[in-house]
Design an enzyme around this catalytic site. Sequence first.
Site, PDB file in Angstrom:
ATOM      1  CG  HIS A  63     -21.011  -3.424  -0.250  1.00 19.10           C
ATOM      2  ND1 HIS A  63     -22.291  -3.870  -0.022  1.00 19.10           N
ATOM      3  CD2 HIS A  63     -20.202  -4.134   0.584  1.00 19.10           C
ATOM      4  CE1 HIS A  63     -22.275  -4.811   0.916  1.00 19.10           C
ATOM      5  NE2 HIS A  63     -21.019  -4.983   1.305  1.00 19.10           N
TER       6      HIS A  63
ATOM      7  CD  GLU B 142     -23.776  -1.945  -4.780  1.00 20.62           C
ATOM      8  OE1 GLU B 142     -22.643  -2.234  -4.327  1.00 20.62           O
ATOM      9  OE2 GLU B 142     -24.763  -2.701  -4.680  1.00 20.62           O
TER      10      GLU B 142
ATOM     11  CB  CYS C 219     -26.883  -4.996   0.534  1.00 21.05           C
ATOM     12  SG  CYS C 219     -25.793  -3.621   0.950  1.00 21.05           S
TER      13      CYS C 219
ATOM     14  CB  CYS D 255     -25.641  -0.529  -1.736  1.00 24.54           C
ATOM     15  SG  CYS D 255     -23.965  -1.004  -1.260  1.00 24.54           S
TER      16      CYS D 255
END
Lengths: 149, 149
Positions: free
Chosen positions: B47, B49, B77, B80
Amino acid sequence: MRAALEEANAAALRDEVPIGAVLINAHGEIIAKAGNETRAQNDPSAHAEILAIRQACAKEGAQRIPNTTLYVTLEPCAMCAAAISFARISRVVFAAPDEKGGGVIHGGKFYEQPTCHHRPTYDHGLMANECGETLKSFFQKKRAQKSLK
Amino acid sequence: MRAALEEANAAALRDEVPIGAVLINAHGEIIAKAGNETRAQNDPSAHAEILAIRQACAKEGAQRIPNTTLYVTLEPCAMCAAAISFARISRVVFAAPDEKGGGVIHGGKFYEQPTCHHRPTYDHGLMANECGETLKSFFQKKRAQKSLK
């Protein structure tokens, strides 16, 4: 779980928090194994579970690895619990529960949230004493080293 | 947030879910930026992040990057949110809330759990419309492509 504990012990020798994870496929074959490497890799996301997932996904050439089981020596944290779900792993077996940092049966209990869109089945307790002991003695040694300084 | 949105738009062009993240240091300088790369890297943990955190930690040669702010186009999420905490990031600013998959103000709300040991401050709403629109139009196009098949 024995192979996961070997990974945890190897991590301890590298001065990493001794947690190990192993992924097996539907035939019971090990497809990935890893111990924590957050220190060595300078990466706070380099938990054993994430490293095993990345290994297996790289091998498969896919971001999802269904029909696999993850064995891990400690209850996955929130980060790893979510990554396991994203990878579509079918089943998680963890040894020791983690009251302080776990994310499966503690804390945000990711698999019970409506924001979780794939729920692996999970079990725990297998070799919990041996795996918990490895962590306990690692941190006891750390504290003893600190108090000597 | 404008730089994070640029990363999100670049991700869309690579056919990745258009989410972007930027890390800035205490002087307001960008130290890392990334868009989602789960498809390109075959890595469900890639992801925006996490990639920005990995970049910044690699640069710093450390697994913790305190005194930094993360700007991200969508609510992080659970994975993260936890990684942000482990990296000791001071502040998180996210644009659009994520009712379906968010882990900060939705789902397990990681920063409110006793299993969270570093709580960044967080804000949201900045450029929420623009960033939300980018995601919406990406998925609308996806659905249209599917229905043509």
